[in-house]
Design an enzyme around this catalytic site. Structure first.
Site, mmCIF file in Angstrom:
data_model
loop_
_atom_site.group_PDB
_atom_site.id
_atom_site.type_symbol
_atom_site.label_atom_id
_atom_site.label_comp_id
_atom_site.label_asym_id
_atom_site.label_seq_id
_atom_site.Cartn_x
_atom_site.Cartn_y
_atom_site.Cartn_z
ATOM 1 N N VAL A 165 0.937 -1.136 -0.026
ATOM 2 C CA VAL A 165 0.021 0.153 0.132
ATOM 3 C C VAL A 165 0.900 1.277 -0.018
ATOM 4 C CG1 VAL A 165 -1.624 1.251 1.438
ATOM 5 C CG2 VAL A 165 -2.068 -1.037 0.926
ATOM 6 N N ASP A 212 11.227 3.737 5.359
ATOM 7 C CA ASP A 212 11.153 2.468 5.633
ATOM 8 C C ASP A 212 12.335 2.411 6.737
ATOM 9 O OD1 ASP A 212 9.276 -0.060 4.617
ATOM 10 O OD2 ASP A 212 10.936 -0.414 5.874
ATOM 11 N N PHE A 272 -8.395 0.932 -1.413
ATOM 12 C CA PHE A 272 -9.315 -0.150 -2.057
ATOM 13 C C PHE A 272 -8.554 -0.618 -2.980
ATOM 14 C CE2 PHE A 272 -12.080 3.128 0.406
ATOM 15 C CZ PHE A 272 -12.702 2.048 0.804
ATOM 16 N N LEU A 309 -18.124 -13.002 -8.104
ATOM 17 C CA LEU A 309 -19.077 -14.242 -8.057
ATOM 18 C C LEU A 309 -18.287 -15.346 -8.831
ATOM 19 C CD1 LEU A 309 -22.774 -12.742 -8.480
ATOM 20 C CD2 LEU A 309 -21.711 -13.630 -6.466
ATOM 21 N N ALA A 339 -16.684 -18.703 -8.558
ATOM 22 C CA ALA A 339 -16.520 -19.644 -7.572
ATOM 23 C C ALA A 339 -14.765 -20.121 -7.686
ATOM 24 C CB ALA A 339 -17.311 -20.876 -7.716
ATOM 25 N N GLY A 340 -14.452 -20.753 -6.598
ATOM 26 C CA GLY A 340 -12.911 -20.936 -6.742
ATOM 27 C C GLY A 340 -12.720 -21.963 -5.472
ATOM 28 N N CYS A 366 -5.180 -9.474 2.405
ATOM 29 C CA CYS A 366 -6.450 -8.673 2.931
ATOM 30 C C CYS A 366 -7.688 -9.215 3.250
ATOM 31 C CB CYS A 366 -6.613 -7.562 1.725
ATOM 32 S SG CYS A 366 -5.069 -6.637 1.159
HETATM 33 C C1 UGA Z 1 -8.732 -7.014 -2.113
HETATM 34 C C2 UGA Z 1 -9.875 -5.956 -2.416
HETATM 35 O O1 UGA Z 1 -10.504 -6.262 -3.679
HETATM 36 C C3 UGA Z 1 -9.271 -4.752 -2.600
HETATM 37 O O2 UGA Z 1 -10.486 -3.562 -2.985
HETATM 38 C C4 UGA Z 1 -8.630 -4.185 -1.220
HETATM 39 O O3 UGA Z 1 -8.348 -2.780 -1.284
HETATM 40 C C5 UGA Z 1 -7.464 -5.067 -1.041
HETATM 41 O O4 UGA Z 1 -8.274 -6.322 -0.710
HETATM 42 C C6 UGA Z 1 -6.911 -4.368 0.322
HETATM 43 O O5 UGA Z 1 -7.856 -4.512 1.335
HETATM 44 O O6 UGA Z 1 -5.897 -4.141 0.600
HETATM 45 P P1 UGA Z 1 -6.832 -8.246 -3.250
HETATM 46 O O7 UGA Z 1 -6.501 -9.107 -1.936
HETATM 47 O O8 UGA Z 1 -5.539 -7.677 -4.137
HETATM 48 O O9 UGA Z 1 -7.806 -7.134 -2.912
HETATM 49 O O10 UGA Z 1 -7.354 -9.155 -4.298
HETATM 50 P P2 UGA Z 1 -8.863 -9.466 -4.789
HETATM 51 O O11 UGA Z 1 -8.750 -9.395 -6.325
HETATM 52 O O12 UGA Z 1 -10.109 -8.830 -4.092
HETATM 53 O O13 UGA Z 1 -8.940 -11.133 -4.609
HETATM 54 C C7 UGA Z 1 -8.866 -11.568 -3.126
HETATM 55 C C8 UGA Z 1 -9.343 -13.036 -3.163
HETATM 56 O O14 UGA Z 1 -10.365 -13.535 -3.599
HETATM 57 C C9 UGA Z 1 -8.303 -13.752 -4.267
HETATM 58 O O15 UGA Z 1 -7.631 -15.095 -3.608
HETATM 59 C C10 UGA Z 1 -8.821 -14.142 -5.573
HETATM 60 O O16 UGA Z 1 -8.617 -15.348 -6.159
HETATM 61 C C11 UGA Z 1 -10.404 -14.440 -4.636
HETATM 62 N N1 UGA Z 1 -11.520 -14.215 -5.459
HETATM 63 C C12 UGA Z 1 -12.022 -12.893 -6.028
HETATM 64 C C13 UGA Z 1 -12.258 -15.234 -5.866
HETATM 65 O O17 UGA Z 1 -12.320 -16.273 -5.354
HETATM 66 N N2 UGA Z 1 -13.538 -14.877 -6.706
HETATM 67 C C14 UGA Z 1 -13.822 -13.790 -7.097
HETATM 68 O O18 UGA Z 1 -14.945 -13.583 -7.728
HETATM 69 C C15 UGA Z 1 -13.158 -12.752 -6.832
#
Ligand code: UGA
Length: 435
Positions: free
Chosen positions: A11, A30, A152, A253, A255-256, A263
């Site tokens: 971040v 840092d 975000f 949405l 599935a995985g 996060c």
């Molecule tokens: C997430 C949020 O999307 C960001 O908005 C937020 O700023 C960030 O956390 C944070 O708090 O810093 P991130 O962890 O980078 O971002 O990744 P995502 O794209 O949200 O995916 C998170 C996990 O959910 C991954 O393992 C991904 O594979 C999984 N996922 C995501 C699913 O299994 N299905 C989905 O439909 C979407």
């Protein structure tokens, strides 16, 4: 405007680089001297598309500086972002705020004119108020305000998310702080980004509510996928069918194998715990955490079933180790649960990931790593796709088939079509795709 960012993790580094791209002069601080030296040498400690170019350009133009010297960095700064880590506290899942408070207490000595102290790290509700408490007696009240400006951005799309966000949320409790925050984000006014000004507590909760809601969507669709499998339905079409309803929306949405990363797992746990301390049980979010943790472990069972009930002595090829594509981040990745569970049942694991292997080597034992996706496939009894990197979406299936001992494909991200795979002679198992 001159600003300081404390912490050059995900971040901090992305925010610092992007604020400098906005035209501000940013000093990133840092304590890790080695990391700062690497950044000064133009080396980027994480893989994030576009970040290297942004850092190089703004460093060359002297708008982005790196140092270990907090005192020098604070000289003339009008705003300081706290972007240090807030890991899950071992044992209870609370966000560990020791680095946040240590940074605030240290920087107090270096504030000589009005400065806004802004939390960018994800911090539980009440942290802004606690920062003010801790500054009492350390710093004249007229010299500072505390603000909350949660981030975000998604890993892998961080620059785009920072530069073109859906919204910016800012918690402030004074006009002076609001003015500074407005000036910081002025470049975004041009593209009419909604900027939501609110109080500290609301901004802090908004961040957790956003992540918890997205995580809830994922656990929800993952449970639907399990039901689809049992009854012969297709979860991808269910996602489409509900996602077209604008009230639901089609995002998050897929599935995985369960959500991972630095996060969602951490923030959902922290929300449950911080709400508990206020006597407000987060029943839904607690279930989301529970469903997800159990799911990641249960994924290994699917591979075992695909291998006719045993992986003992069998060679399993794994493609994709990071928690999602376009990152080298392995934190809480489903692969860290699935691979050891398979090994416990006697599997011999061979793996490839485009960017995550050096981190994976530190976190996974007894895995043979390959530099290209076809390497692990030789004589494999099953191929398991854990992360949906684009490189895996168009594999040469004839080559894959000819390399493998048994053409079994377990596709945890549904990147292939069942019919196509059957036509290629594969025994294909997706997620939530019926019989
Ligand atoms: C997430 C949020 O999307 C960001 O908005 C937020 O700023 C960030 O956390 C944070 O708090 O810093 P991130 O962890 O980078 O971002 O990744 P995502 O794209 O949200 O995916 C998170 C996990 O959910 C991954 O393992 C991904 O594979 C999984 N996922 C995501 C699913 O299994 N299905 C989905 O439909 C979407």
């Amino acid at each position: 405007m001159k600003i300081t960012v404390i912490g050059t993790g995900y971040v901090g580094l992305v925010s610092g680089a992007c604020f400098s791209e906005f035209g501000h002069t940013v000093t990133c601080v840092d304590k890790d001297a080695d990391k700062i030296q690497r950044l000064l040498n133009g080396e980027i400690p994480i893989y994030e598309p576009g970040l290297d170019g942004l850092v190089a350009r703004n460093s060359a133009e002297k708008r982005l500086l790196f140092t270990t010297d907090l005192k020098a960095a604070m000289d003339g700064a009008e705003a300081v972002f706290i972007a240090v880590g807030t890991p899950s506290r071992r044992g209870d899942g609370h966000a560990d705020l020791q680095y946040v408070f240590a940074a605030v207490e240290e920087l107090a000595a270096f504030i000589k004119s009005y400065t806004v102290i802004i939390t960018k790290s994800t911090v539980p509700v009440g942290t802004g108020a606690e920062i003010k408490n801790r500054l009492q007696g350390l710093l004249d009240e007229k010299l500072y305000d505390v603000a909350s400006n949660p981030e975000f951005l998604r890993e892998g799309a961080a620059i785009e998310d920072f530069m073109r966000p859906d919204r910016v949320v800012v918690g402030v409790d004074s006009d002076a702080a609001k003015k500074v925050m407005n000036a910081l984000y002025r470049p975004l006014f041009l593209n009419e980004t909604p900027i939501l000004f609110t109080n500290l507590e609301t901004a802090e909760i908004t961040k957790y509510a956003a992540n918890a809601f997205l995580a809830t969507k994922i656990s929800f669709i993952n449970e639907m996928a399990d039901l689809c499998e049992k009854v012969g339905a297709d979860v991808q079409q269910v996602s489409k069918g509900i996602g077209l309803d604008k009230r639901i929306g089609n995002k998050f949405l897929h599935a995985g194998p369960g959500f991972g990363g630095s996060c969602f797992p951490k923030d959902t746990r922290a929300l449950v715990h911080s709400a508990d301390t206020y006597g407000v049980p987060m029943r839904i979010v607690r279930s989301v955490v529970d469903v997800n943790e159990k799911r990641k472990i249960a994924m290994a069972e699917r591979v075992i079933t695909a291998c006719n009930g045993s992986v003992e002595g069998k060679r399993i090829a794994v493609l994709g180790l990071t928690f999602k594509p376009n990152t080298d981040d392995m934190r809480e990745s489903p692969s860290l649960d699935i691979i050891p569970a398979l090994q416990k049942h006697g599997a011999v694991v061979h793996a490839h990931d485009p960017k995550g292997m050096s981190e994976a080597k530190e976190m996974l034992e007894d895995v043979t790593f390959y530099d290209d996706p076809y390497g692990p496939l030789k004589d494999a009894d099953a191929l398991v796709i854990i992360t949906e990197w684009n490189q895996f979406r168009a594999l040469d299936l004839k080559r894959v088939h000819s390399l493998m001992n048994k053409p079994v494909l377990v596709d945890f991200r549904n990147i292939y079509s069942k019919a196509d795979m059957a036509a290629e002679g594969f025994d294909y198992i997706g997620i939530g795709r019926g019989k």
